[in-house]
Design an enzyme around this catalytic site. Structure first.
Site, mmCIF file in Angstrom:
data_model
loop_
_atom_site.group_PDB
_atom_site.id
_atom_site.type_symbol
_atom_site.label_atom_id
_atom_site.label_comp_id
_atom_site.label_asym_id
_atom_site.label_seq_id
_atom_site.Cartn_x
_atom_site.Cartn_y
_atom_site.Cartn_z
ATOM 1 N N CYS A 78 0.844 -1.191 0.000
ATOM 2 C CA CYS A 78 0.000 0.000 0.000
ATOM 3 C C CYS A 78 0.886 1.251 0.000
ATOM 4 O O CYS A 78 1.779 1.384 0.834
ATOM 5 C CB CYS A 78 -0.861 -0.061 1.253
ATOM 6 S SG CYS A 78 -1.394 1.481 1.922
ATOM 7 N N GLU A 79 0.651 2.149 -0.953
ATOM 8 C CA GLU A 79 1.554 3.296 -1.073
ATOM 9 C C GLU A 79 1.338 4.335 0.019
ATOM 10 O O GLU A 79 2.149 5.235 0.180
ATOM 11 C CB GLU A 79 1.451 3.928 -2.460
ATOM 12 C CG GLU A 79 0.157 4.636 -2.760
ATOM 13 C CD GLU A 79 0.149 5.214 -4.179
ATOM 14 O OE1 GLU A 79 0.932 4.775 -5.011
ATOM 15 O OE2 GLU A 79 -0.675 6.124 -4.423
ATOM 16 N N HIS A 80 0.236 4.215 0.766
ATOM 17 C CA HIS A 80 0.005 5.195 1.838
ATOM 18 C C HIS A 80 0.733 4.831 3.123
ATOM 19 O O HIS A 80 1.164 5.697 3.857
ATOM 20 C CB HIS A 80 -1.495 5.289 2.150
ATOM 21 C CG HIS A 80 -2.313 5.751 0.991
ATOM 22 N ND1 HIS A 80 -3.504 5.177 0.632
ATOM 23 C CD2 HIS A 80 -2.078 6.730 0.088
ATOM 24 C CE1 HIS A 80 -3.986 5.798 -0.428
ATOM 25 N NE2 HIS A 80 -3.146 6.728 -0.781
ATOM 26 N N HIS A 81 0.811 3.521 3.409
ATOM 27 C CA HIS A 81 1.373 3.101 4.698
ATOM 28 C C HIS A 81 2.588 2.183 4.559
ATOM 29 O O HIS A 81 3.197 1.810 5.550
ATOM 30 C CB HIS A 81 0.303 2.367 5.520
ATOM 31 C CG HIS A 81 -0.913 3.190 5.814
ATOM 32 N ND1 HIS A 81 -2.043 3.139 5.050
ATOM 33 C CD2 HIS A 81 -1.158 4.101 6.799
ATOM 34 C CE1 HIS A 81 -2.954 3.972 5.535
ATOM 35 N NE2 HIS A 81 -2.446 4.564 6.602
ATOM 36 N N GLN A 120 -4.843 -0.436 -5.149
ATOM 37 C CA GLN A 120 -5.519 -1.573 -5.804
ATOM 38 C C GLN A 120 -6.180 -1.144 -7.123
ATOM 39 O O GLN A 120 -6.140 -1.865 -8.119
ATOM 40 C CB GLN A 120 -6.554 -2.172 -4.854
ATOM 41 C CG GLN A 120 -7.187 -3.431 -5.414
ATOM 42 C CD GLN A 120 -8.058 -4.134 -4.405
ATOM 43 O OE1 GLN A 120 -7.817 -4.051 -3.204
ATOM 44 N NE2 GLN A 120 -9.062 -4.833 -4.879
ATOM 45 N N HIS A 148 -6.274 -5.617 2.841
ATOM 46 C CA HIS A 148 -5.285 -4.561 3.081
ATOM 47 C C HIS A 148 -4.876 -4.564 4.545
ATOM 48 O O HIS A 148 -5.713 -4.323 5.427
ATOM 49 C CB HIS A 148 -5.880 -3.196 2.715
ATOM 50 C CG HIS A 148 -6.076 -3.000 1.244
ATOM 51 N ND1 HIS A 148 -5.373 -2.083 0.505
ATOM 52 C CD2 HIS A 148 -6.887 -3.643 0.368
ATOM 53 C CE1 HIS A 148 -5.744 -2.151 -0.753
ATOM 54 N NE2 HIS A 148 -6.666 -3.084 -0.869
ATOM 55 N N CYS A 150 -3.326 -2.414 6.087
ATOM 56 C CA CYS A 150 -3.521 -1.102 6.731
ATOM 57 C C CYS A 150 -4.945 -0.951 7.254
ATOM 58 O O CYS A 150 -5.234 -0.028 8.027
ATOM 59 C CB CYS A 150 -3.144 0.045 5.790
ATOM 60 S SG CYS A 150 -4.231 0.259 4.383
HETATM 61 N N1 LIG Z 1 -8.621 3.779 -2.726
HETATM 62 C C1 LIG Z 1 -7.658 3.115 -2.069
HETATM 63 N N2 LIG Z 1 -7.396 3.456 -0.797
HETATM 64 C C2 LIG Z 1 -6.450 2.753 -0.156
HETATM 65 C C3 LIG Z 1 -5.730 1.697 -0.730
HETATM 66 N N3 LIG Z 1 -4.870 1.218 0.192
HETATM 67 C C4 LIG Z 1 -5.071 1.957 1.307
HETATM 68 N N4 LIG Z 1 -6.029 2.891 1.105
HETATM 69 C C5 LIG Z 1 -6.616 3.919 1.988
HETATM 70 O O1 LIG Z 1 -5.844 5.084 1.980
HETATM 71 C C6 LIG Z 1 -6.422 5.928 2.978
HETATM 72 C C7 LIG Z 1 -5.392 6.887 3.544
HETATM 73 O O2 LIG Z 1 -6.125 7.728 4.398
HETATM 74 P P1 LIG Z 1 -5.462 8.862 5.323
HETATM 75 O O3 LIG Z 1 -6.580 9.526 6.102
HETATM 76 O O4 LIG Z 1 -4.586 9.734 4.472
HETATM 77 O O5 LIG Z 1 -4.490 8.028 6.272
HETATM 78 P P2 LIG Z 1 -4.769 7.399 7.715
HETATM 79 O O6 LIG Z 1 -5.011 8.477 8.716
HETATM 80 O O7 LIG Z 1 -3.649 6.455 8.009
HETATM 81 O O8 LIG Z 1 -6.146 6.608 7.448
HETATM 82 P P3 LIG Z 1 -6.806 5.382 8.226
HETATM 83 O O9 LIG Z 1 -6.371 4.137 7.506
HETATM 84 O O10 LIG Z 1 -8.305 5.600 8.080
HETATM 85 O O11 LIG Z 1 -6.340 5.402 9.643
HETATM 86 C C8 LIG Z 1 -7.075 4.984 3.974
HETATM 87 O O12 LIG Z 1 -8.475 5.183 3.906
HETATM 88 C C9 LIG Z 1 -6.712 3.581 3.438
HETATM 89 O O13 LIG Z 1 -7.739 2.616 3.694
HETATM 90 C C10 LIG Z 1 -6.035 1.357 -2.074
HETATM 91 O O14 LIG Z 1 -5.452 0.454 -2.699
HETATM 92 N N5 LIG Z 1 -7.007 2.093 -2.698
HETATM 93 ZN ZN LIG Z 2 -2.576 1.670 3.489
#
Ligand SMILES: Nc1nc2c(ncn2[C@@H]2O[C@H](COP(=O)(O)OP(=O)(O)OP(=O)(O)O)[C@@H](O)[C@H]2O)c(=O)[nH]1
Ligand SMILES: [Zn+2]
Length: 188
Positions: A78-81, A120, A148, A150
Site C-alpha cells: 500500500c503506497e500510503h502506509h 488496488q 489490506h 492497513c
Molecule cells: N482507494 C484506495 N485506498 C487505499 C488503498 N490502500 C489503502 N487505502 C486507503 O488510503 C487511505 C489513507 O487515508 P489517510 O486519512 O490519508 O491516512 P490514515 O489516517 O492512516 O487513514 P486510516 O487508515 O483511516 O487510519 C485509507 O483510507 C486507506 O484505507 C487502495 O489500494 N485504494
Molecule cells: Zn494503506
C-alpha cells in the site's frame, strides 16, 4: 533501470529503529537494515518492469473467445502506509486478429504491477490497459480482490474485510451477459 540505493535504505531503517527507541546495534537487530533493504529490492522490483513488455510474446492463434486466468495470487505494498495488501487477480480477455499471449505472461504482468508501492485501483486498470495497448483484443476484464493490512492490523482494524475492484474494456463494457459469464467462472 531506476536506481535502487541499498545503502540509503539501510541508513533509513537504522534511523527508524533509533527513532522508536530501539538499539540498532543489539544482536537481533544488527543485520536488520541489510535484510530490510534486500527485502525491499525484492518487493519493489516491479518498478523496473513495464507490464506491457511481457505481452510481447504473441502467438498467432485463431481463438476469438474468452481466455481467463483466474486466482493469480499477488502481494503488493500500500503506497500510503507501506504495509502489504494481498489477494488474487483474475484476468480475462477476448483475443482479436489471432493475437493471443502466453498464459504465464498474464501472471508476469501482475507481478510487474504489484511489486511497487501501489493502489488496488491502479493495479486493476494498469493490467487492463496494458493488454488493450499491446494485444488490441475485443475486450478485457480484470478483477482484483485483496485484503489490506492497513485496514486490518492498524487504523480501522477490520480483519477479514475484502476490497474488490474491476476494470472492463471493449465489448465487456456494454455486454452484461459476457461480464456475468466471466464472473461465474471466477466464482466457480
Ligand atoms: N482507494 C484506495 N485506498 C487505499 C488503498 N490502500 C489503502 N487505502 C486507503 O488510503 C487511505 C489513507 O487515508 P489517510 O486519512 O490519508 O491516512 P490514515 O489516517 O492512516 O487513514 P486510516 O487508515 O483511516 O487510519 C485509507 O483510507 C486507506 O484505507 C487502495 O489500494 N485504494
Ligand atoms: Zn494503506
Amino acid at each position: 533501470m531506476k536506481e535502487f540505493d541499498q545503502a540509503k535504505i539501510e541508513q533509513a531503517v537504522t534511523m527508524i529503529l533509533e527513532a522508536i527507541g530501539e538499539d540498532p546495534s543489539r544482536e537481533g537487530l544488527v543485520d536488520t537494515p541489510k535484510r530490510v533493504a534486500k527485502m525491499y529490492q525484492e518487493v519493489f522490483q516491479g518498478l523496473n518492469q513495464d507490464p506491457k513488455e511481457h505481452f510481447a510474446t504473441i502467438f498467432g492463434e485463431d481463438h476469438e473467445e474468452l481466455v481467463l486466468v483466474k486466482d493469480i495470487p499477488f502481494y503488493s505494498m500500500c503506497e500510503h502506509h507501506l504495509v502489504p495488501f494481498f489477494g488474487k487477480a483474475h484476468i480475462g480477455y477476448i483475443p482479436k486478429g489471432g493475437k493471443v499471449t502466453g498464459l504465464s505472461k498474464l501472471a508476469r504482468a501482475v507481478e510487474a504491477v504489484t511489486r511497487r508501492p501501489q493502489l488496488q485501483e491502479r493495479i486493476t486498470s494498469t493490467v487492463a490497459d496494458s493488454l488493450v495497448e499491446t494485444l488490441n483484443p475485443h475486450g478485457v476484464i480484470v478483477v482484483v480482490e485483496a485484503e489490506h493490512m492497513c485496514m486490518t492490523m492498524r487504523g480501522v482494524k477490520k480483519p477479514g474485510s475484502k476490497t474488490v475492484t474491476s476494470a472492463v474494456r471493449g465489448v465487456f463494457v456494454d455486454d452484461a451477459a459476457a461480464r456475468a459469464e466471466v464472473l461465474t467462472f471466477i466464482r466457480s
